[in-house]
Write an enzyme that holds these catalytic residues in place. Structure first.
Site, PDB file in Angstrom:
ATOM      1  N   GLU A  92       0.806  -1.215   0.000  1.00 33.92           N
ATOM      2  CA  GLU A  92       0.000   0.000   0.000  1.00 33.92           C
ATOM      3  C   GLU A  92       0.843   1.271   0.000  1.00 33.92           C
ATOM      4  OE1 GLU A  92      -1.813  -1.279   3.854  1.00 33.92           O
ATOM      5  OE2 GLU A  92      -1.796   0.873   4.180  1.00 33.92           O
ATOM      6  N   CYS A 105       3.630   8.355   1.117  1.00 37.26           N
ATOM      7  CA  CYS A 105       4.242   7.390   2.032  1.00 37.26           C
ATOM      8  C   CYS A 105       4.425   6.085   1.260  1.00 37.26           C
ATOM      9  CB  CYS A 105       3.309   7.198   3.230  1.00 37.26           C
ATOM     10  SG  CYS A 105       3.908   5.983   4.412  1.00 37.26           S
ATOM     11  N   CYS A 112       7.202  -7.289   7.058  1.00 34.03           N
ATOM     12  CA  CYS A 112       8.370  -6.753   7.758  1.00 34.03           C
ATOM     13  C   CYS A 112       8.829  -7.764   8.794  1.00 34.03           C
ATOM     14  CB  CYS A 112       8.019  -5.431   8.432  1.00 34.03           C
ATOM     15  SG  CYS A 112       9.419  -4.674   9.263  1.00 34.03           S
ATOM     16  N   CYS A 116       7.599  -5.329  15.279  1.00 36.60           N
ATOM     17  CA  CYS A 116       7.277  -4.492  16.446  1.00 36.60           C
ATOM     18  C   CYS A 116       5.879  -4.864  16.944  1.00 36.60           C
ATOM     19  CB  CYS A 116       7.327  -3.022  16.068  1.00 36.60           C
ATOM     20  SG  CYS A 116       8.940  -2.537  15.456  1.00 36.60           S
ATOM     21  N   CYS A 119       2.581  -2.957  15.551  1.00 37.26           N
ATOM     22  CA  CYS A 119       2.482  -2.589  14.141  1.00 37.26           C
ATOM     23  C   CYS A 119       1.725  -3.626  13.310  1.00 37.26           C
ATOM     24  CB  CYS A 119       3.893  -2.404  13.591  1.00 37.26           C
ATOM     25  SG  CYS A 119       3.931  -2.059  11.828  1.00 37.26           S
ATOM     26  N   GLY A 164       7.354  -2.177   5.891  1.00 36.34           N
ATOM     27  CA  GLY A 164       8.738  -2.620   5.727  1.00 36.34           C
ATOM     28  C   GLY A 164       9.762  -1.771   6.440  1.00 36.34           C
ATOM     29  N   GLU A 165      10.949  -2.345   6.573  1.00 34.43           N
ATOM     30  CA  GLU A 165      12.066  -1.629   7.189  1.00 34.43           C
ATOM     31  C   GLU A 165      13.036  -1.232   6.068  1.00 34.43           C
ATOM     32  OE1 GLU A 165      13.271  -0.223  10.021  1.00 34.43           O
ATOM     33  OE2 GLU A 165      14.950   0.142   8.696  1.00 34.43           O
ATOM     34  N   SER A 196      12.455   6.501   7.420  1.00 36.58           N
ATOM     35  CA  SER A 196      12.259   6.124   8.823  1.00 36.58           C
ATOM     36  C   SER A 196      12.793   4.722   9.076  1.00 36.58           C
ATOM     37  CB  SER A 196      10.755   6.166   9.138  1.00 36.58           C
ATOM     38  OG  SER A 196      10.518   5.671  10.429  1.00 36.58           O
ATOM     39  N   SER A 219      12.573   5.480  14.800  1.00 36.89           N
ATOM     40  CA  SER A 219      11.431   5.079  15.624  1.00 36.89           C
ATOM     41  C   SER A 219      11.955   4.660  16.999  1.00 36.89           C
ATOM     42  CB  SER A 219      10.698   3.906  14.964  1.00 36.89           C
ATOM     43  OG  SER A 219      10.163   4.333  13.737  1.00 36.89           O
ATOM     44  N   LEU A 220      11.856   5.562  17.942  1.00 37.04           N
ATOM     45  CA  LEU A 220      12.442   5.314  19.265  1.00 37.04           C
ATOM     46  C   LEU A 220      11.404   4.673  20.201  1.00 37.04           C
ATOM     47  CD1 LEU A 220      15.068   5.712  20.851  1.00 37.04           C
ATOM     48  CD2 LEU A 220      14.283   7.998  21.470  1.00 37.04           C
ATOM     49  N   HIS A 221      10.303   5.337  20.401  1.00 39.38           N
ATOM     50  CA  HIS A 221       9.135   4.838  21.135  1.00 39.38           C
ATOM     51  C   HIS A 221       9.326   4.555  22.626  1.00 39.38           C
ATOM     52  CE1 HIS A 221       7.625   4.753  17.155  1.00 39.38           C
ATOM     53  NE2 HIS A 221       7.954   3.532  16.830  1.00 39.38           N
ATOM     54  N   ASN A 297      -2.325   4.351  16.482  1.00 42.73           N
ATOM     55  CA  ASN A 297      -3.458   3.994  15.648  1.00 42.73           C
ATOM     56  C   ASN A 297      -3.859   2.562  15.969  1.00 42.73           C
ATOM     57  OD1 ASN A 297      -5.035   4.960  13.469  1.00 42.73           O
ATOM     58  ND2 ASN A 297      -3.146   5.691  12.521  1.00 42.73           N
ATOM     59  N   CYS A 341      -0.482   2.891   8.077  1.00 41.19           N
ATOM     60  CA  CYS A 341       0.110   2.112   7.002  1.00 41.19           C
ATOM     61  C   CYS A 341       0.173   0.641   7.392  1.00 41.19           C
ATOM     62  CB  CYS A 341       1.538   2.581   6.754  1.00 41.19           C
ATOM     63  SG  CYS A 341       1.618   3.762   5.444  1.00 41.19           S
TER      64      CYS A 341
HETATM   65  N1  SAH Z   1       9.987   0.289   9.537  1.00 44.63           N
HETATM   66  C1  SAH Z   1      10.209   1.677   9.650  1.00 44.63           C
HETATM   67  C2  SAH Z   1       9.334   2.493   8.748  1.00 44.63           C
HETATM   68  C3  SAH Z   1       7.916   2.064   8.597  1.00 44.63           C
HETATM   69  S1  SAH Z   1       6.917   2.258  10.038  1.00 44.63           S
HETATM   70  C4  SAH Z   1      10.073   2.120  11.087  1.00 44.63           C
HETATM   71  O1  SAH Z   1       9.610   1.350  11.910  1.00 44.63           O
HETATM   72  O2  SAH Z   1      10.476   3.231  11.372  1.00 44.63           O
HETATM   73  C5  SAH Z   1       6.694   3.999  10.057  1.00 44.63           C
HETATM   74  C6  SAH Z   1       6.260   4.564  11.395  1.00 44.63           C
HETATM   75  O3  SAH Z   1       4.924   4.149  11.698  1.00 44.63           O
HETATM   76  C7  SAH Z   1       7.145   4.072  12.530  1.00 44.63           C
HETATM   77  O4  SAH Z   1       7.528   5.129  13.373  1.00 44.63           O
HETATM   78  C8  SAH Z   1       6.217   3.120  13.237  1.00 44.63           C
HETATM   79  O5  SAH Z   1       6.611   2.956  14.549  1.00 44.63           O
HETATM   80  C9  SAH Z   1       4.870   3.775  13.052  1.00 44.63           C
HETATM   81  N2  SAH Z   1       3.730   2.880  13.330  1.00 44.63           N
HETATM   82  C10 SAH Z   1       3.631   1.560  13.120  1.00 44.63           C
HETATM   83  N3  SAH Z   1       2.444   1.092  13.561  1.00 44.63           N
HETATM   84  C11 SAH Z   1       1.774   2.142  14.042  1.00 44.63           C
HETATM   85  C12 SAH Z   1       0.485   2.304  14.650  1.00 44.63           C
HETATM   86  N4  SAH Z   1      -0.334   1.283  14.820  1.00 44.63           N
HETATM   87  N5  SAH Z   1       0.126   3.547  15.054  1.00 44.63           N
HETATM   88  C13 SAH Z   1       0.948   4.607  14.870  1.00 44.63           C
HETATM   89  N6  SAH Z   1       2.162   4.527  14.306  1.00 44.63           N
HETATM   90  C14 SAH Z   1       2.576   3.301  13.898  1.00 44.63           C
HETATM   91 FE1  SF4 Z   2       8.488  -3.100  10.672  1.00 39.86          FE
HETATM   92 FE2  SF4 Z   2       8.456  -0.460  11.142  1.00 39.86          FE
HETATM   93 FE3  SF4 Z   2       6.282  -1.986  11.599  1.00 39.86          FE
HETATM   94 FE4  SF4 Z   2       8.402  -2.212  13.178  1.00 39.86          FE
HETATM   95  S1  SF4 Z   2       7.105  -0.394  12.920  1.00 39.86           S
HETATM   96  S2  SF4 Z   2       7.210  -3.932  12.311  1.00 39.86           S
HETATM   97  S3  SF4 Z   2      10.053  -1.918  11.737  1.00 39.86           S
HETATM   98  S4  SF4 Z   2       7.218  -1.584   9.635  1.00 39.86           S
END
Ligand code: SAH
Ligand code: SF4
Length: 360
Positions: A92, A105, A112, A116, A119, A164-165, A196, A219-221, A297, A341
């Protein structure tokens, strides 16, 4: 055998390929013009390119490998595309409308492997990397859709934040960046592109060493290892200390601002104490960093997580601000269509599975 996408080649690669096949160098410029300026959808339309050259290109390359599976449009101008790849996989792409321009985007992998816990994309492990052509084609498809509206709208920004990463598909990512940034083609400014990563340390060093002006988001979180490992299993092998050393290297090498992405999960990483920890962690990087607070989200499969309360988000923001951290709260886009996404794709896959079950 399927042909690779012509959009996967950088200008230099296309030039070398054509010269190698006995064609003049200037053909590359002509082809490039048809692809990225006039934006035709077939080789036969490239009328100033001689027939022999066009047939050769047609024989070796495809100009459309993505098929639009579905397209959703939101009231705020957001457009979500679900594309079918030649091998049947779904990916997508999202177009978002901002005051500063139109941002796309893009997805870099089918699924992936980082997995995480919050996600939707990580629910399905990676089945393959996207080729550079498949990544560029996402931009081209969106641009073609804009061209069809005839409002002279241009994709002006790109965020590599789809499924994806990106640093796990590094070489194809680099080719993609060179193609879209090329000033003879789409000419999307490097400063308007953000990649990212979940924090693949080795690749942060490599990215810093590229002579690109592309922005980096991390993506620190979470500001401590215990919490970050709980949320993101990548932190187990690649913890915060060496990660921050890589960030320091990036900042020193590029002198560019890094963005720390921080999803706020209710009761998990959204307290003022944790905000203070985060401020302390990045204290020495305050001048060259920005914290992007992202309201979570909700994902159906991850019922353990909820979006933080508005008050908690504001308190977190205030604590960072009081500490002199540059930060902002991300505004949700396209909330009346499928959310984050990865969700559109995972929903479609679920639907397909259910269909298959009822048929069986
Ligand atoms: N894999 C890379 C890039 C894709 S994810 C990464 O993790 O950085 C892009 C961003 O969307 C990341 O910061 C990720 O943590 C965030 N993301 C993933 N799932 C999400 C969700 N359910 N709600 C909000 N942000 C989310
Ligand atoms: Fe992959 Fe980024 Fe989702 Fe983590 S947040 S599972 S690295 S797409």
């Amino acid at each position: 055998m399927t042909k690779p996408s012509i959009y996967g080649l950088t200008f230099e690669q296309l030039t070398d390929w054509l010269v190698d096949k006995g064609h003049k160098k200037f053909r590359a410029q002509q082809v490039w013009d048809w692809l990225y300026k006039k934006r035709v959808k077939s080789f036969s339309e490239m009328v100033n390119v001689n027939k022999e050259c066009r047939s050769l290109l047609d024989e070796h390359f495809a100009i459309q490998t993505l098929e639009i599976h579905s397209k959703q449009e939101s009231r705020d101008g957001t457009m979500k595309f679900l594309f079918k790849l030649q091998d049947g996989n779904l990916i997508e792409t999202v177009l978002m409308k901002f005051s500063y321009g139109l941002s796309v985007c893009v997805t870099t992998q089918v699924g992936c492997n980082i997995g995480c816990s919050f996600c939707a994309s990580g629910l399905l492990s990676k089945s393959r990397d996207l080729t550079s052509g498949e990544i560029v084609e996402q931009i081209m498809n969106v641009q073609h859709a804009l061209d069809d509206r005839a409002n002279e709208e241009r994709v002006s920004h790109i965020v590599v934040m789809g499924i994806g990463e990106p640093f796990d598909n590094f070489d194809n990512l680099m080719d993609f960046l060179h193609v879209v940034n090329d000033d003879k083609g789409l000419a999307i400014g490097a400063r308007h592109i953000t990649v990212s990563t979940s924090g693949i340390i080795k690749k942060i060093y490599e990215f810093a060493d590229q002579k690109l002006q592309v922005n980096l988001a991390l993506s620190l979180h979470a500001p401590n290892d215990e919490l970050r490992t709980k949320i993101m299993k990548i932190n187990k092998g690649q913890p915060i200390k060496p990660l921050m050393e890589a960030v320091d290297y990036y900042l020193e090498k590029t002198n560019r601002r890094i963005t720390f992405e921080y999803i706020l999960l209710k009761g998990i990483n959204d307290t003022p104490e944790i905000a203070q920890q985060l401020a302390d962690l990045i204290r020495d990087k305050k001048r060259l960093s920005y914290v992007n607070l992202i309201p979570y989200n909700p994902v159906d499969e991850h019922i353990q997580y909820e979006q933080s309360e508005k008050n908690a988000i504001l308190r977190f923001y205030d604590t960072l601000k009081k500490n002199g951290v540059q930060c902002g709260i991300r505004h949700e886009q396209g909330s009346d269509i499928d959310a984050a996404c990865g969700q559109l794709r995972s929903k479609q896959i679920k639907k397909d599975k259910e269909k298959a079950k009822t048929k069986a």
